[in-house]
Design an enzyme around this catalytic site. Sequence first.
Site, PDB file in Angstrom:
ATOM      1  N   LYS A   1      46.662   0.540 -20.053  1.00 20.42           N
ATOM      2  CA  LYS A   1      47.763   1.446 -20.365  1.00 20.42           C
ATOM      3  C   LYS A   1      48.982   0.652 -20.827  1.00 20.42           C
ATOM      4  CE  LYS A   1      46.655   5.050 -16.983  1.00 20.42           C
ATOM      5  NZ  LYS A   1      46.497   6.162 -17.926  1.00 20.42           N
TER       6      LYS A   1
ATOM      7  N   ARG B   1      36.975  10.946 -14.365  1.00 24.23           N
ATOM      8  CA  ARG B   1      35.761  11.768 -14.511  1.00 24.23           C
ATOM      9  C   ARG B   1      34.531  10.975 -14.084  1.00 24.23           C
ATOM     10  NH1 ARG B   1      37.118  12.602 -20.775  1.00 24.23           N
ATOM     11  NH2 ARG B   1      39.170  12.215 -19.869  1.00 24.23           N
TER      12      ARG B   1
HETATM   13  N1  BES Z   1      45.200   9.096 -14.452  1.00 21.39           N
HETATM   14  C1  BES Z   1      45.180   9.315 -15.842  1.00 21.39           C
HETATM   15  C2  BES Z   1      45.751  10.658 -16.252  1.00 21.39           C
HETATM   16  C3  BES Z   1      47.228  10.845 -16.088  1.00 21.39           C
HETATM   17  C4  BES Z   1      48.100  10.494 -17.097  1.00 21.39           C
HETATM   18  C5  BES Z   1      47.729  11.466 -14.962  1.00 21.39           C
HETATM   19  C6  BES Z   1      49.456  10.714 -16.942  1.00 21.39           C
HETATM   20  C7  BES Z   1      49.069  11.683 -14.822  1.00 21.39           C
HETATM   21  C8  BES Z   1      49.932  11.321 -15.818  1.00 21.39           C
HETATM   22  C9  BES Z   1      43.739   9.282 -16.333  1.00 21.39           C
HETATM   23  O1  BES Z   1      42.883   8.431 -15.677  1.00 21.39           O
HETATM   24  C10 BES Z   1      43.790   8.827 -17.747  1.00 21.39           C
HETATM   25  O2  BES Z   1      44.166   7.719 -17.983  1.00 21.39           O
HETATM   26  N2  BES Z   1      43.399   9.692 -18.657  1.00 21.39           N
HETATM   27  C11 BES Z   1      43.406   9.381 -20.040  1.00 21.39           C
HETATM   28  C12 BES Z   1      42.153   9.954 -20.622  1.00 21.39           C
HETATM   29  C13 BES Z   1      41.898   9.535 -22.033  1.00 21.39           C
HETATM   30  C14 BES Z   1      41.624   8.049 -22.104  1.00 21.39           C
HETATM   31  C15 BES Z   1      40.726  10.318 -22.552  1.00 21.39           C
HETATM   32  C16 BES Z   1      44.639  10.015 -20.658  1.00 21.39           C
HETATM   33  O3  BES Z   1      45.015  11.121 -20.263  1.00 21.39           O
HETATM   34  O4  BES Z   1      45.231   9.378 -21.530  1.00 21.39           O
HETATM   35 MN    MN Z   2      42.951   6.473 -16.472  1.00 19.77          MN
END
Ligand code: BES
Ligand code: MN
Length: 495
Positions: free
Chosen positions: A275, A349
Amino acid sequence: MKTDILAASLNATPADVLIVPLYRNEAIADGPLAELDAALGGGLRELVDAGDLHGRRDEVTYLHAPAGIAAKRLVLVGMGEPTTSPLEQIRRAFMTGVRFMRGKRHSAIAVADRGEGSALRFGEMAAEAVAVAAVDLSAYKTEDRNDLHVESVTIQTTTEREADVRRGAERGRIIADGMNLTRSLGNEPGDHLTPPMLAERTAEMAAANGLTCEILDESRLKEMGMGALLGVARGSEEPARLIVVRYEPEGEAVGETWGFVGKGITFDSGGISIKPREGMEWMKYDMCGAGAVVGAMSAIAKLRPNRRVLGVIAAAENMPSGRAIKPGDVLRSYSGKTIEVLNTDAEGRLVLSDALTYAQELGATRLVDLATLTGACVVALGHVYAGLMSNDQAWAEDILAAGGRVGEKLWQLPMDKAYREQVKSDIADIKNLGGRAAGTITAGYFLREFVGSTPWAHLDIAGTAWIEDDRPCIARGASGFGVPTLVELAAPVAE
Ligand code: BES
Ligand code: MN
Ligand code: ZN
């Protein structure tokens, strides 16, 4: 914190601080505040006439040592215009009133019953509001802690409503304790709540509440073949845990066994698909789904409904390293289905897929999972509604209704079969990335592949699980979202 119910007039209610909610431009002389106004010698009407008191939402008017009433201080909290959910407005006003007293160190708080709505629900919301609002996050401050010192709460009401208010307040207090547990777990930094520590904290909750708890460690998970959960944990020095808490009713269990499944990523760096640095610290909250399951199970254990409930938590830390899973890798999940990992940041997931399979194996015949699953859910619904997806409309409606009764906002998103296309993999049974379109739904659709025909609902709480800035009614940090709805579902109250 001790909670008392007192059938008495507002004027005769003793307290360090009496919190009284009022609507925008409320007619004082012939409303529920008339008696209070009279005792204050028309003091409320004077404030209104002077333009000091409007009843705007979150507006606080503080009166010190008001003559004519038993309370030492009066805190009037505005609720804005009346809506169709008065109890939610009253709850917010109580929370704002309690938080207003921060730093003032008064220990005996009283809240006023306006006689609106069901007495039972009022009692529940009042007790919950005060207990949740009185807890702030400053666990790691060595000075200037924000804690409130609320030692007792008196819920003022009438003789007719007293019994129901009391019954509701007992329940509200139990729910608040569950929410506060969820909040304190959520607020823990990643280094203070690793997957083994989350397991330990869950075991402590279970022991304190007469639940059984089973913790599967990595060697056990390997034997069992939980490849998706282990895959996510592989890049971290911290081992994964699968945590199971069981609630068994005392008498014979009625109906089905329900499984509440939580995403417990104690820190989500994104892994190799790392990230951006901006805001990465928020990802300590990526275990709030698991936190909600722990908090809800603690409340369910105290409320003792007649059905079996299982809590299943998939705990892991998502980190990059030389051992971490990489984009393109294929994992074999516990279900036997193979998963192509196209983005290691779509880890929630993955861990949930194994936990959902295991919950069914343990006998859950109806499932709810909670997860801070997608940023796309925050884009779609913001911080107001959580997303709900389901493979069973009746079950979805039960959950929507439960959320409605306790004031948690849930919005259903479609689960059309056409979304399946987006998670089709070239080389495996499914892939963990559905592209930019409908990111929340394709994540939900991925999970759906692991529940078969078992009625299931998925709550994406990415936008509602924590609060970014202090609000008048609640401290920033984990919100406890999901606990009231799960409790309302599993241990409904006879109204
Ligand atoms: N934990 C994150 C989702 C999230 C993002 C929760 C911001 C709260 C605030 C999750 O694991 C994630 O990183 N999801 C990705 C999925 C994508 C790579 C398909 C996302 O939402 O960017
Ligand atoms: Mn994630
Ligand atoms: Zn995540």
